[in-house]
Design a protein around this motif. Structure first.
Motif, PDB file in Angstrom:
ATOM      1  N   ARG A  95     -71.541  -7.148  49.777  1.00  0.00           N
ATOM      2  CA  ARG A  95     -71.967  -8.322  50.003  1.00  0.00           C
ATOM      3  C   ARG A  95     -72.471  -9.189  49.068  1.00  0.00           C
ATOM      4  O   ARG A  95     -72.716 -10.827  48.016  1.00  0.00           O
ATOM      5  CB  ARG A  95     -73.118  -8.498  51.166  1.00  0.00           C
ATOM      6  CG  ARG A  95     -74.294  -8.894  50.303  1.00  0.00           C
ATOM      7  CD  ARG A  95     -75.373  -8.701  52.248  1.00  0.00           C
ATOM      8  NE  ARG A  95     -76.097 -10.214  52.296  1.00  0.00           N
ATOM      9  CZ  ARG A  95     -77.610 -10.167  52.320  1.00  0.00           C
ATOM     10  NH1 ARG A  95     -78.081  -9.933  50.881  1.00  0.00           N
ATOM     11  NH2 ARG A  95     -77.934 -10.968  53.065  1.00  0.00           N
ATOM     12  N   TYR A 111     -71.916 -16.710  52.468  1.00  0.00           N
ATOM     13  CA  TYR A 111     -73.260 -17.033  53.465  1.00  0.00           C
ATOM     14  C   TYR A 111     -73.301 -17.944  54.361  1.00  0.00           C
ATOM     15  O   TYR A 111     -74.329 -18.333  55.213  1.00  0.00           O
ATOM     16  CB  TYR A 111     -73.851 -15.365  53.677  1.00  0.00           C
ATOM     17  CG  TYR A 111     -72.939 -14.386  53.557  1.00  0.00           C
ATOM     18  CD1 TYR A 111     -72.811 -13.360  54.554  1.00  0.00           C
ATOM     19  CD2 TYR A 111     -73.479 -13.787  51.695  1.00  0.00           C
ATOM     20  CE1 TYR A 111     -72.693 -12.569  54.129  1.00  0.00           C
ATOM     21  CE2 TYR A 111     -72.594 -12.732  52.154  1.00  0.00           C
ATOM     22  CZ  TYR A 111     -72.506 -11.907  53.140  1.00  0.00           C
ATOM     23  OH  TYR A 111     -71.474 -10.460  52.900  1.00  0.00           O
ATOM     24  N   SER A 140     -79.873 -13.868  49.916  1.00  0.00           N
ATOM     25  CA  SER A 140     -78.787 -14.342  50.424  1.00  0.00           C
ATOM     26  C   SER A 140     -79.932 -15.731  51.221  1.00  0.00           C
ATOM     27  O   SER A 140     -79.783 -17.104  50.657  1.00  0.00           O
ATOM     28  CB  SER A 140     -78.443 -13.896  51.735  1.00  0.00           C
ATOM     29  OG  SER A 140     -77.497 -15.386  52.620  1.00  0.00           O
ATOM     30  N   THR A 200     -78.996  -1.849  53.061  1.00  0.00           N
ATOM     31  CA  THR A 200     -78.342  -2.157  53.404  1.00  0.00           C
ATOM     32  C   THR A 200     -77.326  -1.020  54.229  1.00  0.00           C
ATOM     33  O   THR A 200     -77.070  -1.707  55.283  1.00  0.00           O
ATOM     34  CB  THR A 200     -77.793  -3.097  52.502  1.00  0.00           C
ATOM     35  OG1 THR A 200     -78.791  -3.981  52.526  1.00  0.00           O
ATOM     36  CG2 THR A 200     -76.320  -4.191  52.865  1.00  0.00           C
ATOM     37  N   GLY A 230     -67.492  -4.295  58.379  1.00  0.00           N
ATOM     38  CA  GLY A 230     -67.044  -5.847  57.604  1.00  0.00           C
ATOM     39  C   GLY A 230     -65.436  -6.423  57.691  1.00  0.00           C
ATOM     40  O   GLY A 230     -64.956  -5.240  59.059  1.00  0.00           O
ATOM     41  N   THR A 285     -74.580  -5.872  62.855  1.00  0.00           N
ATOM     42  CA  THR A 285     -75.117  -6.233  60.940  1.00  0.00           C
ATOM     43  C   THR A 285     -77.017  -6.016  60.641  1.00  0.00           C
ATOM     44  O   THR A 285     -77.411  -6.263  60.862  1.00  0.00           O
ATOM     45  CB  THR A 285     -76.025  -7.906  61.164  1.00  0.00           C
ATOM     46  OG1 THR A 285     -74.661  -8.452  61.922  1.00  0.00           O
ATOM     47  CG2 THR A 285     -76.102  -8.791  59.989  1.00  0.00           C
TER      48      THR A 285
END
Ligand SMILES: NC(=O)c1ccc[n+]([C@@H]2O[C@H](COP(=O)([O-])OP(=O)(O)OC[C@H]3O[C@@H](n4cnc5c(N)ncnc54)[C@H](OP(=O)(O)O)[C@@H]3O)[C@@H](O)[C@H]2O)c1
Length: 337
Positions: free
Chosen positions: A42, A51, A110, A144, A260, A285
């Protein structure tokens, strides 16, 4: 404090080392002196605004994974003390329960600033205790990829002893998936582009391996290996290019965790078999605080450690991102402060 942030405009060239004033915790918040961070795929998309419009306005501090030590406590904090070692959580407001729009609205690196800073100020429930058996870089790798693999296979997937799990690739999510599948007593099949990486996953306990470059019809091969009706659970990180083969491999009533889209984000598969074979396509997610806590406890009980590919210094973030983009890594890429 030092920070590594995207500034001025969305581009990898604008990921820069700079300074900001040291933050001060408000009511209900703690300040964490960061010790290590880790990269995820990411982090290659974030500088390009991968994103979309929901991302924080620039400047944005990079990365979602890290670990640190609480050094200041805001008023009203109940469960944390100075000196506690904690990991910041990917979703800052998803504590427990099913995903909802508000719970998915505040992800580190993000929508809110990330872990690539000397200090972070976070809500008390926006962090969780780091497993004591892990060093700083190891603990930094969990936020993550490990939570994603745990949620896919355990919290949502409910895999059981003797299930057969197909795992795609040898990156961060995939090697955690391999470790957690083994922990639950499942049989594992790992696919990779590299024979050398496949021999390393066998040493980590993978039962069967397939080189997906040499065997393009790996779905059929995996189904043969699984025997009976096929694979119980697929951890899919490729998306468009892998889903047709994942559907070849899956058994009636099996689950494909869509994690993914490394091979493309469009749906390019015959949907008939999904319907007639009762396949469960499960989007994942990351996960919530409760997933992190449960996973960290399991890792501590079994003394499980992340697979670290390479560690870079804080100032070397750009080189670390280049290494990730190169794709030669096996497991996680860490950053020390
Ligand atoms: N949904 C979520 O919550 C979530 C969370 C974390 C990550 N992700 C996504 O999951 C993917 C993996 O993330 P990561 O951080 O684990 O990345 P990573 O560490 O860079 O690992 C990616 C690995 O995937 C394999 N791979 C690449 N292209 C492939 C393809 N077409 N088919 C099969 N395998 C392929 C490669 O393994 P080999 O070199 O062995 O071939 C590569 O090393 C990314 O798309 C990322 O955005 C999603």
């Amino acid at each position: 404090m030092r920070v590594f942030q995207v500034e001025n405009d969305w581009s990898m060239d604008n990921v820069r080392l700079t300074t900001r004033p040291d933050p001060v915790p408000g009511p209900g918040q703690v300040r964490v002196g960061m010790r290590a961070a880790a990269l995820n795929y990411r982090d290659l998309l974030v500088p390009r605004r991968g994103y979309g419009s929901r991302m924080k306005a620039l400047p944005l501090i990079m990365l979602s994974d890290g670990v640190g030590v609480v050094d200041r406590i805001g008023e009203g904090v109940k469960h944390l003390s100075v000196g506690d070692r904690v990991c910041p959580l990917f979703f800052q407001t998803w504590v427990d329960g099913p995903p909802t729009k508000p719970r998915l609205a505040q992800s580190l690196g993000s929508e809110v600033d990330g872990t690539m800073a000397d200090f972070m100020v976070l809500p008390e429930l926006g962090v969780a205790p780091a497993p004591a058996h892990l060093d700083a870089v190891e603990a930094a790798c969990l936020g993550t990829a490990a939570v994603t693999a745990w949620r896919a296979l355990v919290s949502e997937g409910g895999i059981e002893q003797d299930d057969t799990v197909l795992i795609q690739g040898t990156g961060g999510v995939s090697l955690f998936a391999l470790q957690f599948a083994k922990l639950r007593g499942a049989r594992t099949i790992v696919i990779s582009s590299s024979d050398e990486k496949l021999s390393r996953v066998r040493r980590l306990g993978a039962d069967e391996t397939i080189n997906y470059r040499k065997v393009p019809e790996w779905g059929r091969r995996a189904r043969e290996i699984a025997g009976a009706d096929g694979i119980d659970h697929v951890v899919d990180v490729g998306g468009q290019t892998t889903l047709p083969q994942s559907l070849r491999a899956i058994r009636v009533g099996g689950t494909i965790s869509l994690i993914g889209v490394l091979g493309g984000g469009a749906m390019d598969v015959p949907l008939g078999p999904v319907v007639t074979r009762h396949v469960r396509l499960q989007g994942i997610t990351v996960g919530c605080r409760a997933d992190f806590v449960q996973m960290a406890a399991a890792m501590a009980t079994h003394a499980l450690k992340p697979v670290i590919d390479r560690v870079f210094a804080f100032t070397e973030l750009r080189a670390a991102l280049d290494h990730l983009a190169g794709g030669s890594h096996f497991g996680k890429i860490g950053i020390t402060h």
